[in-house]
Design an enzyme around this catalytic site. Structure first.
Site, mmCIF file in Angstrom:
data_model
loop_
_atom_site.group_PDB
_atom_site.id
_atom_site.type_symbol
_atom_site.label_atom_id
_atom_site.label_comp_id
_atom_site.label_asym_id
_atom_site.label_seq_id
_atom_site.Cartn_x
_atom_site.Cartn_y
_atom_site.Cartn_z
ATOM 1 C CB CYS A 120 -68.819 124.194 18.309
ATOM 2 S SG CYS A 120 -69.588 122.808 17.447
ATOM 3 N N GLY A 121 -71.233 124.355 19.852
ATOM 4 C CA GLY A 121 -72.571 124.113 20.384
ATOM 5 C C GLY A 121 -73.037 122.683 20.205
ATOM 6 C CG HIS A 172 -62.470 99.982 15.518
ATOM 7 N ND1 HIS A 172 -63.632 99.291 15.268
ATOM 8 C CD2 HIS A 172 -61.884 99.343 16.558
ATOM 9 C CE1 HIS A 172 -63.742 98.281 16.107
ATOM 10 N NE2 HIS A 172 -62.697 98.297 16.918
#
EC number: 5.3.1.6
Length: 161
Positions: free
Chosen positions: A61-62, A94
């Site tokens: 996304c942005g 992890h």
């Protein structure tokens, strides 16, 4: 590995780079499409992972933040917004992260390529401490309401010297 890919309108500038990086790493990209609203992209990618159609997913996304928030609402999704190589690999090693979230307004094509390669090349370490912590996260996820607060700092296992 099968990698589901989803984008919102702001993530489109990185689409070709992400697909190329997944392919260059020897993985099979599954382009799920583009949505105007980031929650739809995050849900599509997350469901592809939890439904077994993909081993991992990448959502753009942005900022990367919106898709990370939305993806983490799905049971079984462990999403992380990563804008550096260390985190893109370490989150898998992890935390067994299965959805990488990127921000097309934060990083450029060269960094996106590097992050996708780091994420897709990484494997979960399976070390006991990480397995234990993931079980704790799963317990939080399984709690229908907000879980109780953390243990006292003086309780066993609360601190690692």
């Amino acid at each position: 590995m099968r990698i589901a890919l989803a984008f919102d309108h702001a993530g489109v500038p990185l689409r070709d780079v992400v697909i190329a990086a997944v392919t260059a790493g020897g993985h099979a990209p599954a382009d799920l499409g583009t949505w105007d609203d980031y929650p739809h992209a995050a849900v599509a990618a997350g469901r592809a992972v939890t439904g077994g159609q993909a081993d991992r997913a990448i959502v753009v996304c942005g900022s990367g933040a919106g898709v990370a928030v939305a993806a983490c609402k799905l049971t079984g999704v462990r999403a992380a917004c990563c804008h550096d190589t260390y985190t893109a690999a370490q989150c898998v090693q992890h935390d067994d992260v299965n959805v990488l979230c990127l921000g097309a307004r934060v990083i450029g094509p060269a960094v996106a390529d590097t992050l996708v390669r780091a994420f897709t090349a990484a494997t979960f370490s399976g070390e006991e401490r990480h397995v234990r912590r993931l079980a704790e996260v799963a317990a939080i996820e399984a709690t229908p309401t907000d879980p109780p607060g953390p243990p006292s700092p003086d309780s066993p296992g609360a601190r690692t010297p």
